[in-house]
Design an enzyme around this catalytic site. Structure first.
Site, short mmCIF file in Angstrom:
data_model
loop_
_atom_site.label_atom_id
_atom_site.label_comp_id
_atom_site.label_asym_id
_atom_site.label_seq_id
_atom_site.Cartn_x
_atom_site.Cartn_y
_atom_site.Cartn_z
N HIS A 94 8.22 7.33 85.57
CA HIS A 94 8.42 8.79 85.64
C HIS A 94 7.04 9.45 85.72
CE1 HIS A 94 9.45 12.87 84.42
NE2 HIS A 94 10.67 12.59 84.83
N GLU A 142 10.76 12.89 92.92
CA GLU A 142 10.48 14.09 92.11
C GLU A 142 9.06 14.57 92.40
OE1 GLU A 142 12.87 14.45 88.28
OE2 GLU A 142 11.41 12.91 87.86
O1 G3P Z 1 13.44 13.35 85.09
C1 G3P Z 1 13.90 14.52 85.61
C2 G3P Z 1 12.90 15.55 85.40
O2 G3P Z 1 11.59 15.16 85.57
C3 G3P Z 1 13.21 16.83 86.06
O3 G3P Z 1 12.92 17.77 85.10
O4 G3P Z 1 13.17 19.87 83.93
O5 G3P Z 1 12.66 19.84 86.37
O6 G3P Z 1 14.92 19.17 85.58
P1 G3P Z 1 13.45 19.25 85.27
#
Ligand code: G3P
Length: 224
Positions: A94, A142
């Protein structure tokens, strides 16, 4: 094909220790009320895997694991330990818990030996393509700068989401592709699915919501 709704508890106080269990129960009841065919997966701290997996029927994943075997490895979070605590898989790399490529390769091999599902997190399309060659079960895309914000990656960078899905699928058509960062609304989910994702990865939209049950129901409706 079935879709996935991963919810990352991170180390948020609202989602660790006793609060991890109470949040997990809220999510479980919201998902049950929604009667959605989408698989909801709770990604919790290694310290909470046993607590949550033993009392909630949803699948539980760890947030990180180490590649070593069980043995003299003080402080490590091995696959065997996660399995015995009831984890059904784990994420790795992550943006908030990055590890080296060497580590990732060894860890994926170790997980495969034990039939333990892994989701590798990629911060760019290029990293996603590289990870596809390692054949993990899932790859999550991400963009780090959008994590925790209010603009989803599918809204801010649809070009990158589409490119990620197309290019990673070319390399490995069996890997499930997940999109995360900034996802807060059903529309964010809908767009991700329309671009070809198998699911989404959400944290603050549920954990930090004043109404986690409502948030879960709304986000699940984005898959419909
Ligand atoms: O692991 C998922 C995360 O990094 C996304 O975070 O708070 O943007 O939904 P968020």
């Amino acid at each position: 094909m079935g879709k996935f709704f991963f919810i990352n508890f991170k180390s948020y106080p609202e989602a660790t220790g006793k609060n991890a269990l109470s949040l997990a129960k809220k999510i479980e009841s919201a998902a049950a009320a929604k009667k959605s065919p989408v698989q909801t997966v709770l990604v919790v701290s290694a310290l909470d895997v046993l607590r949550v997996s033993s009392q909630v029927s949803l699948k539980v994943f760890g947030q990180h694991f180490d590649p070593n075997t069980a043995g003299a490895f003080t402080g490590s979070v091995g696959v065997e330990s996660l399995l015995s605590a009831g984890a059904k898989g784990s994420i790795l790399n992550h943006a908030e818990k990055k590890v080296s490529d060497e580590f990732i390769k060894k860890a994926v091999l170790r997980a495969k030996e034990l039939g333990f599902p892994v989701m590798l997190c990629a911060e760019s399309v290029e990293r996603g393509i590289f990870f596809a060659e390692l054949k993990p079960d899932f790859i999550a895309f991400e963009l780090p700068e959008l994590i925790g914000g209010t603009v989803s990656v599918s809204t801010a960078r649809p070009d990158l989401v589409k490119g990620f899905i197309e290019k990673v699928q070319e390399k490995n058509s069996s890997c499930k592709l997940i999109v995360g960062a900034g996802i807060k609304t059903p529309l964010d989910v809908k767009k991700s699915i329309e671009f070809g994702a198998d699911g989404v990865f959400v944290s603050s939209g549920v954990v930090k919501s004043p109404g986690p049950k409502k948030a879960v129901k709304e986000l699940l409706s984005g898959f419909e």
